[in-house]
Every structure is written in structure tokens, then in C-alpha cells.
Motif scaffolding. Structure first.
Motif, PDB file in Angstrom:
ATOM      1  N   LEU A  58       1.082  -1.337  -0.133  1.00 42.50           N
ATOM      2  CA  LEU A  58       0.095  -0.069  -0.083  1.00 42.50           C
ATOM      3  C   LEU A  58       0.837   1.230   0.115  1.00 42.50           C
ATOM      4  N   ALA A  59       0.405   2.539  -0.638  1.00 38.34           N
ATOM      5  CA  ALA A  59       1.042   3.496  -0.600  1.00 38.34           C
ATOM      6  C   ALA A  59       0.075   4.676  -0.021  1.00 38.34           C
ATOM      7  N   VAL A  60       0.731   5.611   0.724  1.00 41.09           N
ATOM      8  CA  VAL A  60      -0.285   6.791   1.092  1.00 41.09           C
ATOM      9  C   VAL A  60      -0.188   7.875   0.204  1.00 41.09           C
ATOM     10  N   VAL A  61      -1.364   8.029  -0.524  1.00 41.03           N
ATOM     11  CA  VAL A  61      -1.127   8.903  -1.410  1.00 41.03           C
ATOM     12  C   VAL A  61      -1.904  10.316  -1.012  1.00 41.03           C
ATOM     13  N   GLY A  62      -2.223  10.123   0.064  1.00 40.37           N
ATOM     14  CA  GLY A  62      -2.663  11.537   0.653  1.00 40.37           C
ATOM     15  C   GLY A  62      -2.861  11.881   2.245  1.00 40.37           C
ATOM     16  N   GLU A  63      -2.826  12.956   2.726  1.00 34.79           N
ATOM     17  CA  GLU A  63      -3.123  13.031   4.151  1.00 34.79           C
ATOM     18  C   GLU A  63      -3.644  14.322   4.463  1.00 34.79           C
ATOM     19  N   ARG A  64      -4.668  14.468   5.413  1.00 34.17           N
ATOM     20  CA  ARG A  64      -5.376  15.521   5.832  1.00 34.17           C
ATOM     21  C   ARG A  64      -5.798  15.340   7.189  1.00 34.17           C
ATOM     22  N   ARG A  65      -5.831  16.519   7.761  1.00 32.78           N
ATOM     23  CA  ARG A  65      -5.958  16.837   9.253  1.00 32.78           C
ATOM     24  C   ARG A  65      -7.693  16.545   9.523  1.00 32.78           C
ATOM     25  N   VAL A  66      -8.167  15.830  10.395  1.00 37.95           N
ATOM     26  CA  VAL A  66      -9.332  15.590  10.815  1.00 37.95           C
ATOM     27  C   VAL A  66      -9.588  15.644  12.338  1.00 37.95           C
ATOM     28  N   ARG A  67     -10.099  16.735  12.936  1.00 36.98           N
ATOM     29  CA  ARG A  67      -9.987  17.000  14.194  1.00 36.98           C
ATOM     30  C   ARG A  67      -8.898  16.525  15.060  1.00 36.98           C
ATOM     31  N   GLY A  68      -7.678  17.046  14.709  1.00 34.81           N
ATOM     32  CA  GLY A  68      -6.495  16.762  15.320  1.00 34.81           C
ATOM     33  C   GLY A  68      -5.616  15.474  14.964  1.00 34.81           C
ATOM     34  N   ALA A  69      -6.271  14.590  14.129  1.00 32.90           N
ATOM     35  CA  ALA A  69      -5.637  13.492  14.033  1.00 32.90           C
ATOM     36  C   ALA A  69      -5.334  13.363  12.491  1.00 32.90           C
ATOM     37  N   VAL A  70      -4.399  12.751  11.761  1.00 29.50           N
ATOM     38  CA  VAL A  70      -4.047  12.776  10.447  1.00 29.50           C
ATOM     39  C   VAL A  70      -4.727  11.567   9.884  1.00 29.50           C
ATOM     40  N   GLU A  71      -5.609  11.503   8.875  1.00 30.34           N
ATOM     41  CA  GLU A  71      -6.470  10.783   8.007  1.00 30.34           C
ATOM     42  C   GLU A  71      -5.725  10.386   6.567  1.00 30.34           C
ATOM     43  N   ARG A  72      -5.174   9.145   6.449  1.00 30.18           N
ATOM     44  CA  ARG A  72      -4.499   8.890   5.398  1.00 30.18           C
ATOM     45  C   ARG A  72      -5.287   8.331   4.430  1.00 30.18           C
ATOM     46  N   THR A  73      -5.077   8.792   3.012  1.00 30.40           N
ATOM     47  CA  THR A  73      -5.604   8.102   1.910  1.00 30.40           C
ATOM     48  C   THR A  73      -4.562   7.135   1.357  1.00 30.40           C
ATOM     49  N   LEU A  74      -5.030   5.906   1.281  1.00 24.63           N
ATOM     50  CA  LEU A  74      -4.254   4.687   0.802  1.00 24.63           C
ATOM     51  C   LEU A  74      -4.520   4.451  -0.824  1.00 24.63           C
ATOM     52  N   ALA A  75      -3.695   3.610  -1.360  1.00 25.28           N
ATOM     53  CA  ALA A  75      -3.723   2.974  -2.681  1.00 25.28           C
ATOM     54  C   ALA A  75      -2.938   1.991  -2.604  1.00 25.28           C
ATOM     55  N   LEU A  76      -3.034   1.049  -3.778  1.00 21.66           N
ATOM     56  CA  LEU A  76      -1.893  -0.012  -3.935  1.00 21.66           C
ATOM     57  C   LEU A  76      -0.560   0.575  -4.333  1.00 21.66           C
ATOM     58  N   GLY A  77       0.396   0.197  -3.613  1.00 15.33           N
ATOM     59  CA  GLY A  77       1.810   0.455  -4.001  1.00 15.33           C
ATOM     60  C   GLY A  77       2.461   0.219  -4.939  1.00 15.33           C
ATOM     61  N   GLY A  78       3.713   0.239  -5.098  1.00 16.82           N
ATOM     62  CA  GLY A  78       4.531  -0.286  -5.902  1.00 16.82           C
ATOM     63  C   GLY A  78       4.796  -2.030  -6.138  1.00 16.82           C
ATOM     64  N   GLN A  79       4.799  -2.690  -4.870  1.00  9.53           N
ATOM     65  CA  GLN A  79       4.846  -4.059  -4.633  1.00  9.53           C
ATOM     66  C   GLN A  79       3.345  -4.575  -5.069  1.00  9.53           C
ATOM     67  N   MET A  80       3.351  -5.605  -5.874  1.00  8.71           N
ATOM     68  CA  MET A  80       2.200  -6.374  -6.204  1.00  8.71           C
ATOM     69  C   MET A  80       1.933  -7.354  -4.868  1.00  8.71           C
ATOM     70  N   ALA A  81       0.773  -7.058  -4.553  1.00  8.04           N
ATOM     71  CA  ALA A  81       0.126  -7.942  -3.250  1.00  8.04           C
ATOM     72  C   ALA A  81      -0.359  -9.575  -4.143  1.00  8.04           C
ATOM     73  N   HIS A  82       0.959  -9.971  -4.760  1.00  5.35           N
ATOM     74  CA  HIS A  82       0.645 -11.277  -5.385  1.00  5.35           C
ATOM     75  C   HIS A  82       2.051 -11.980  -5.028  1.00  5.35           C
TER      76      HIS A  82
END
Length: 180
Positions: A58-82
Motif C-alpha cells: 500500500l502507498a499513502v497518496v494523501g493526508e489531511r487533518r481531521v479533528r487533530g488526527a491525520v487521516e491517510r488515503t491509501l492506494a496500491l503501492g509499487g509492490q504487487m500483493a501477489h
């Protein structure tokens, strides 16, 4: 001596497989993962996400602050999950059996979640399973896999209106060699 496959050690866990299934079809925030996996405690979920990010599954493709915490947006990373053929060959027999049984258990859990509200017409309209024996060489199998990949490519990411997400699982099990 065969060794355990590094990618198999990361992805062949029931919770991690579920996370990969979700993020494999679309980007997802950690909040969306928590909603999609209500049976997984938050700390456990975050620990598994961290392991998948560290392995580049998985790769973190975005981050944003939500009520003091960091919410990450995830996508498939470079390594295949295969787990590829080379890694399958490197696994010892026990790891191979455990990985296959984990895969089957995850498939069963996927069916259980899909049919949790009953096996109604909508599920039956999209449900299918079967088995067929093929007579192939290694080259034939490579061609089948490549052509299947080409056939499925347009359906892997297109979440158009009116579509429904389905899980397609494949298993190749060679018959034991018969004496000639």
C-alpha cells in the motif's frame, strides 16, 4: 533449504487480505477502512495497514487533518500483493500450505460477508463457481494468464454507474504426475 516468501509473509494474513481487497478496487481512507472492517479493532487495523505500507503493498497518496488526527488515503503501492511463482518455489511446504489455506479461508469469509443478509437474487445473479481441467504446457499457461490479464484490465478500476464489485479468485492446481 526453502525460505518463507517475504511478500507472502506480509499479505497472507486474513485482515491484510481484506484490506488489500478494499484498496485494490479504489483508493480508501483509514476511516473508510474502519467502516468497511468493523470487526477489526482500530489499533489492529492500523498495525496491519502500517505493515502493508512498509512492504510497499500500500502507498499513502494523501493526508489531511481531521479533528487533530491525520487521516491517510491509501492506494496500491509499487509492490504487487501477489505471490509470484519464484516466491512460491522458495516457500517451504508448511508455509505453502498455510498460505493456500489462508487464501481459501479469506475466500470463504468473502462469501460469508456477501451473503450475510441472505443469498437473494442479486447475489445469485453475480455468483458463480466451477472447475475445469486444462491440458497445458508452461508456455500455454503463460499465454492464458497474459490474455486473461488483458481481458480483465478494463474491469479492474472502472467503477461506473450500474456496476457491481465482484471478486474473481483463481486457483491453479496441477494434477499429480502420472507414471509414463
Amino acid at each position: 533449504m526453502p525460505r518463507s516468501s517475504p511478500i507472502a509473509a506480509v499479505v497472507m494474513h486474513p485482515v491484510r487480505l481484506r484490506i488489500i481487497q478494499i484498496v485494490g478496487t479504489r483508493r480508501a481512507t483509514t476511516t473508510e477502512l474502519r467502516t468497511a472492517l468493523p470487526d477489526v479493532p482500530q489499533a489492529t487495523l492500523y498495525r496491519h495497514v502500517a505493515a502493508l505500507v512498509e512492504a510497499d503493498v500500500l502507498a499513502v497518496v494523501g493526508e489531511r487533518r481531521v479533528r487533530g488526527a491525520v487521516e491517510r488515503t491509501l492506494a496500491l503501492g509499487g509492490q504487487m500483493a501477489h505471490v509470484d511463482h519464484a516466491e512460491l518455489r522458495e516457500m517451504d511446504e508448511q508455509d505453502l500450505r498455510l498460505s493456500f489455506l489462508t487464501f481459501l479461508a479469506n475466500l470463504g469469509e468473502t462469501f460469508d460477508r456477501a451473503s450475510a443478509d441472505g443469498v437473494d437474487g442479486a447475489i445469485r445473479d453475480f455468483l458463480g463457481f466451477g472447475q475445469v481441467q486444462l491440458h497445458v504446457t508452461s508456455e500455454d499457461l503463460g499465454e492464458i494468464q497474459a490474455r486473461l490479464g488483458e481481458l480483465l484490465a478494463p474491469y479492474l478500476t472502472n467503477e461506473a454507474a450500474g456496476t457491481r464489485t465482484v471478486t474473481l479468485a483463481t486457483v491453479l492446481l496441477p494434477e499429480p504426475q502420472r507414471p509414463t
